[in-house]
Design a protein around this motif. Structure first.
Motif, PDB file in Angstrom:
ATOM      1  N   THR A   1       0.818  -1.211   0.000  1.00  0.00           N
ATOM      2  CA  THR A   1       0.000   0.000   0.000  1.00  0.00           C
ATOM      3  C   THR A   1       0.852   1.262   0.000  1.00  0.00           C
ATOM      4  N   GLY A   2       2.123   1.122   0.363  1.00  0.00           N
ATOM      5  CA  GLY A   2       3.004   2.276   0.421  1.00  0.00           C
ATOM      6  C   GLY A   2       2.884   3.078   1.704  1.00  0.00           C
ATOM      7  N   PHE A   3       2.172   2.531   2.696  1.00  0.00           N
ATOM      8  CA  PHE A   3       2.035   3.239   3.967  1.00  0.00           C
ATOM      9  C   PHE A   3       3.388   3.398   4.634  1.00  0.00           C
ATOM     10  N   ARG A   4       3.614   4.540   5.241  1.00  0.00           N
ATOM     11  CA  ARG A   4       4.844   4.792   5.996  1.00  0.00           C
ATOM     12  C   ARG A   4       4.516   5.117   7.447  1.00  0.00           C
TER      13      ARG A   4
ATOM     14  N   SER B   1      -3.409   5.909   8.329  1.00  0.00           N
ATOM     15  CA  SER B   1      -2.094   5.690   7.733  1.00  0.00           C
ATOM     16  C   SER B   1      -1.835   6.709   6.640  1.00  0.00           C
ATOM     17  N   SER B   2      -0.565   6.944   6.372  1.00  0.00           N
ATOM     18  CA  SER B   2      -0.174   7.876   5.326  1.00  0.00           C
ATOM     19  C   SER B   2       1.026   7.316   4.575  1.00  0.00           C
ATOM     20  N   GLU B   3       1.122   7.669   3.316  1.00  0.00           N
ATOM     21  CA  GLU B   3       2.284   7.283   2.518  1.00  0.00           C
ATOM     22  C   GLU B   3       3.500   8.150   2.821  1.00  0.00           C
TER      23      GLU B   3
END
Length: 109
Positions: free
Chosen positions: A71-74, A94-96
């Motif tokens: 998902t590219g979540f960071r 969540s955020s990228e």
């Protein structure tokens, strides 16, 4: 949570990556203490990570980490959902984008 406190389950997701948790092969269930949300349920305290995959303050699970990577979540912020009898689960956003790391507890829950 079931009566025995296991498992935690993804119940809902929204946004561009919402399909991720529902795709075959991704972990929709995990134990209390696993991942950011599992840590939140275990401690009863809000938890923030600025870079999920490299954060060693919680137990990583391979399939959950694969979902985060896909998902590219960071960064993740997770807050406990508490009932009269104890923890009910957690809600997470969540955020990228990676966030600066901090050792201070989050006050934004």
């Amino acid at each position: 949570l079931d009566d025995d406190g296991w498992p935690l389950r993804w119940a809902s997701a929204s946004g561009a990556a919402a399909v991720g948790p529902r795709e075959p092969g991704f972990d929709r269930e995990f134990k209390v203490g696993e991942g950011a949300a599992g840590r939140t349920v275990q401690t009863g305290e809000a938890f923030r990570t600025g870079d999920y995959l490299v954060d060693d303050r919680f137990t990583h699970v391979a399939r959950s980490d694969a979902l985060v990577q896909a998902t590219g979540f960071r960064s993740v912020l997770s807050a406990p959902l508490l009932g009269e009898g104890g923890p009910l689960g957690a809600i997470s956003v969540s955020s990228e984008m990676a966030a600066p790391s901090t050792s201070k507890p989050s006050t934004h829950a």
